[in-house]
Design an enzyme around this catalytic site. Structure first.
Site, mmCIF file in Angstrom:
data_model
loop_
_atom_site.group_PDB
_atom_site.id
_atom_site.type_symbol
_atom_site.label_atom_id
_atom_site.label_comp_id
_atom_site.label_asym_id
_atom_site.label_seq_id
_atom_site.Cartn_x
_atom_site.Cartn_y
_atom_site.Cartn_z
ATOM 1 N N HIS A 546 0.831 -1.205 0.000
ATOM 2 C CA HIS A 546 0.000 0.000 0.000
ATOM 3 C C HIS A 546 0.869 1.259 0.000
ATOM 4 O O HIS A 546 0.661 2.167 -0.819
ATOM 5 C CB HIS A 546 -0.912 -0.025 1.227
ATOM 6 C CG HIS A 546 -1.832 1.156 1.332
ATOM 7 N ND1 HIS A 546 -3.167 1.077 1.036
ATOM 8 C CD2 HIS A 546 -1.606 2.449 1.712
ATOM 9 C CE1 HIS A 546 -3.738 2.259 1.207
ATOM 10 N NE2 HIS A 546 -2.802 3.111 1.632
ATOM 11 N N GLU A 547 1.835 1.314 0.911
ATOM 12 C CA GLU A 547 2.669 2.511 1.022
ATOM 13 C C GLU A 547 3.568 2.693 -0.197
ATOM 14 O O GLU A 547 3.803 3.824 -0.636
ATOM 15 C CB GLU A 547 3.505 2.458 2.303
ATOM 16 C CG GLU A 547 2.694 2.413 3.586
ATOM 17 C CD GLU A 547 1.675 3.535 3.696
ATOM 18 O OE1 GLU A 547 1.942 4.639 3.197
ATOM 19 O OE2 GLU A 547 0.601 3.293 4.269
ATOM 20 N N GLU A 569 -5.844 7.172 -1.546
ATOM 21 C CA GLU A 569 -6.032 6.023 -0.656
ATOM 22 C C GLU A 569 -6.850 4.914 -1.315
ATOM 23 O O GLU A 569 -6.569 3.722 -1.114
ATOM 24 C CB GLU A 569 -6.707 6.471 0.637
ATOM 25 C CG GLU A 569 -5.920 7.499 1.438
ATOM 26 C CD GLU A 569 -4.560 6.977 1.897
ATOM 27 O OE1 GLU A 569 -4.270 5.775 1.706
ATOM 28 O OE2 GLU A 569 -3.786 7.781 2.437
#
Length: 893
Positions: A546-547, A569
């Site tokens: 995700h990051e 996001e």
């Protein structure tokens, strides 16, 4: 600027944007800071280079520089990251990277002795000597950073600059410094304007980002060589306002950096020692508060009235260069202690550290800036710390620090214009673990940008690989080597295959202690991960994916409106499971089954959140296309930008995920991933809106118009509506999903067993032994779903809960599993599990906030006492947002 405009009750939960970016626009800034982790203080100065907004306005391409008919018009656009192409490559006076020193030498050469005498041979560098008001302790920091020769007065020696110098650069007129910056809780001691020499003005005028050799070091030269003139300033809760100056240009200028600041004197290449530096009369008068003929830095705190009569009698407002194309420069000396942007704490080894936490105030309590998504700039930073500490920061390349008398100075810089909210810093006694990337993957871009061409501002890595390092406390090195050192290379391989080359020149990953109130945070070249992500079995590493995806969605492509968070996001949440599945190298059927399970978990979380969330916070586009909330007094607001409830919500993550999954189902997974690559190619280095994305999608798949899909329909159903579309609420995995069926079977067994035991108790017969309940092995995602379903049962005996805890080793499970277990313990007031709740609240603070609320609602005295006890243990180390939220749960305020 009205104080009511910043903190009025009408906007109590909205983030104010106070900076007057409609009047001036910062193109570059320099940070010179000293970080003392023992006293938990950051001090120094920031120097800001800016132009009047007549120089570039209204987010439209227009001519911004007209010096002579020989000069070409320069165009800029606020819609892309390439607003201002000023170069910020390392200066010769502060370079710590040996590979860059040689590059800088092409630009700067020593002047002859006769030229030195004309500049008084005094160089202002408040980053060198630790005097009472100095910014940095090391007395000759910059001199130690590179060859001392380049610290002397310099001039360009290239034929090109000689030719340019003969052009008719507009002479500076005199106009007022009027600047408002976003800031929070900064202790400002002095503000001043830097008066650039004609030679430096010419260098700035012709500096081009794509001409590295001619632009290197110009900003640092301005910092060190310019005369200064004090400015007046006022400090309010959310901003700093600068104005003033005045008087004759030559008479008002001072050959120093500020009151009490140290100076480097260069005589024939020698640096005068600290003992030889003597304070001047002008220093003394300024330090004592004398107005010095109207030149003293006047400090006006919030609530104080500005003496307008004194302001006018001192010659009116100050003067700066106002001609288009000529840079203006101001410097602010300040310090910060305890602001919410920075977290001062102890690492896992009990040693002092500091790092940015991604607070809703962004970096405002770290440094003053124009904190708005469209206000982008390049930057340089010199950060000095005690020897033994390591400074990590965003920026183009890693650096080798200089060392002098027990202090180290790190130099970072960015040549890619970015919003100031994307900067991150960390200081601590970190241990470095190198990550070896796989050799068969193209990691950097070797081809020209097809969207921007040669002017593309993105700093794609140009070498054969992207340097990757992990920094962590010593005690966690084995876990990093076991998990991240293996996972990260594979993860990068899969991300590159989907999204293209890495958009930054390096990647550092820092694992921070448990006080971090998030599982991860991304900034250019630096990712911050919670220690909760490392559990040894890769089950939480989807957060790493995700990051990493934020390097593309959030940094390479950013939202034009900060309230449309789903554009970052939602995209990363959509990709995290796809990438994680590929990294784990599951087969096709297993990938399908596991992704369906993950979708179901997301759906359950989203439904619960929507049920308990205000409708205003459920919309993905709360401004409905309007850029910002309209406001008086020139302050605009980000809606709900300071709402503490929003900080712990996942609506933008999960509803955005389901929106993208909806579009994926329209065209198929393979085609949709190809589309995302096209989207990155088209919009990289730009700020986007939801409308931009929808239009691009429909243009890529025009056949969908015949099926009734339109931008208006997507906007109405997904963005501007607080509820969820029907297909989200009704989602269920396929009946062929063996992972899902196994969970359903286990839940049915537990439910049947508990009902049987309840029946036996009602008949007053012998108690049934819990060992008769046989539970099968479940993997972490199955276990999360299993516990999630058990939460729906109204009656579970303590013996069954103990059996579940023992069979699945819940005390050592990953945080997602243990969070559900803690919820079960709290719901059923299971005393033997209270210790697990305490451990979770202390060690996994990023995920434990809402457990406090459940404990207070449990009507169990022991659970309430435990909530108070845990909060008192961690409250001093809690980030501000989490502290306020939990405090309200426990004490009602």
């Amino acid at each position: 600027m009205s104080e009511h405009g910043e903190g009025g009750s009408d906007h109590e939960l909205d983030l104010p944007l106070s900076a007057n970016i409609c009047d001036v626009r910062v193109s570059h800034f320099l940070l010179h800071l000293k970080c003392d982790v023992e006293s938990r203080k950051l001090s120094g100065d920031i120097t800001l280079f800016y132009q009047q907004e007549s120089f570039k306005l209204d987010c439209k391409r227009k001519t911004v520089l007209q010096a002579d008919t020989e000069l070409k018009a320069v165009e800029t656009s606020c819609e892309s990251h390439s607003q201002l192409q000023a170069n910020t490559d390392p200066s010769p006076s502060s370079v710590h990277d040996p590979a860059l020193n040689e590059l800088c030498q092409h630009e700067c050469v020593c002047k002859e002795t006769e030229d030195c005498s004309k500049t008084k041979n005094i160089h202002n560098d408040d980053c060198v000597v630790d005097q009472p008001s100095s910014s940095i302790h090391s007395r000759s920091t910059l001199a130690q950073c590179s060859d001392q020769n380049v610290l002397q007065s310099v001039s360009a020696s290239t034929e090109t600059e000689t030719k340019n110098s003969s052009l008719n650069i507009p002479s500076p007129s005199q106009d007022a410094v009027k600047m408002v910056l976003d800031a929070y809780n900064l202790d400002v001691t002095c503000a001043e304007e830097l008066i650039l020499s004609p030679d430096l003005e010419r260098k700035l005028f012709f500096a081009k980002r794509d001409d590295v050799e001619s632009a290197s070091g110009i900003y640092m030269q301005c910092y060190m060589q310019s005369k200064t003139r004090p400015l007046q300033f006022s400090v309010s809760k959310q901003s700093i306002r600068l104005w003033g100056g005045g008087g004759d240009m030559d008479e008002d200028c001072q050959s120093r950096t500020g009151p009490g600041e140290s100076r480097l004197r260069h005589l024939q290449g020698d640096v005068i020692s600290e003992g030889e530096l003597q304070p001047t009369d002008s220093d003394a008068s300024l330090e004592s508060g004398a107005d010095g003929g109207g030149l003293a830095c006047k400090r006006t705190w919030e609530g104080d009235k500005v003496d307008a009569a004194h302001h006018v009698s001192d010659g009116g407002e100050g003067h700066i260069h106002t001609d288009e194309g000529v840079a203006r420069v101001v410097r602010i000396h300040y310090s910060t202690e305890g602001g919410p942007s920075l977290k001062w704490s102890l690492d896992q080894d009990g040693r002092e550290c500091m790092f940015t936490v991604g607070h809703w105030l962004n970096n405002r309590s770290w440094f003053p800036s124009q904190d708005a998504p469209t206000a982008m700039s390049t930057w340089q930073a010199c950060v000095t710390v005690k020897e033994g500490l390591t400074v990590l920061m965003t920026g183009d390349k890693s650096c080798t620090p200089s060392v002098s008398q027990g202090w180290k100075t790190y130099y970072y810089y960015s040549t890619m214009p970015m919003p100031t909210s994307t900067l991150a810093i960390a200081v601590g006694t970190w241990t470095q673990v190198d990550v070896v990337l796989e050799q068969d993957v193209q990691k950097s871009s070797q081809s020209a940008c097809t969207s921007h061409g040669p002017t593309c501002p993105v700093n794609y890595a140009v070498g054969p690989e992207v340097p990757c390092r992990v920094f962590v406390s010593e005690c966690m090195v084995p876990l990093v080597q076991q998990e991240l050192a293996v996972y990260v290379p594979r993860c990068l391989r899969e991300v590159y295959a989907i999204l293209g080359p890495h958009p930054f020149q390096r990647l550092d990953i820092l694992v921070v202690p448990c006080c971090f109130d998030s599982l991860g945070m991304a900034s250019p070249s630096l990712l911050v991960l919670s220690q909760s992500v490392l559990v040894g079995d890769n089950s939480m590493c989807f957060r790493v994916a995700h990051e990493i995806c934020h390097s593309w969605f959030g940094l390479l492509i950013g939202p034009q409106d900060w309230t449309e968070e789903w554009l970052t996001e939602g995209f990363c949440t959509y990709l995290e499971d796809i990438i994680h599945a590929r990294v784990c190298q599951w087969g096709e059927a297993e990938i399908r089954n596991r992704l369906e399970l993950r979708v179901l978990l997301k759906q359950k979380t989203l439904l619960a959140e929507v049920e308990n969330t205000e409708q205003d916070l459920q919309m993905l586009r709360p401004n409905k296309g309007e850029q910002l909330l309209a406001a008086t007094e020139e302050v605009q607001y980000v809606k709900n930008g300071m709402n503490p409830d929003k900080a712990f919500m996942q609506v933008h993550y999960l509803k955005g995920f389901f929106l993208l999954r909806h579009l994926q189902n329209k065209v198929g997974l393979t085609e949709f991933l190809i589309f995302l690559r096209h989207y990155v190619d088209q919009f990289h280095a730009k700020l986007v809106t939801s409308k931009d994305f929808f239009q691009f999608f429909i243009n890529e798949f025009p056949e969908l118009r015949t099926e009734g899909l339109s931008e208006q329909q997507l906007t109405a159903e997904w963005l501007d509506c607080p509820h969820l579309p029907q297909d989200v609420s009704e989602y269920c995995p396929s009946q062929e999903n063996i992972l899902y069926r196994a969970v359903k079977t286990q839940v049915a067994l537990v439910e049947s067993h508990c009902q049987g035991m309840a029946h036996c108790h009602r008949k007053k017969k012998q108690k049934v032994s819990p060992t008769e309940l046989t539970l099968q092995k479940l993997d972490p995602d199955q276990l999360v779903l299993f516990l999630e379903n058990l939460l729906q049962l109204n009656l579970i005996s303590g013996n069954v809960l103990d059996l579940v805890h023992r069979i699945y080793l819940l005390s050592s499970a990953n945080p997602d599993v243990r969070h559900r277990w803690c919820e079960l313990v709290i719901k059923h007031r299971h005393a033997s599990g209270f210790g697990d709740v305490k451990t979770f609240l202390l060690n996994d603070q990023a995920m434990g906030v809402y457990l406090y609320g459940e404990m207070m609602l449990s009507k169990c005295k022991k659970l309430k006492e435990l909530a108070y006890h845990c909060f008192n243990l961690v409250r001093q180390d809690m980030p501000e947002g989490a502290h306020k939220t939990v405090h309200a749960m426990l004490y009602g305020t």
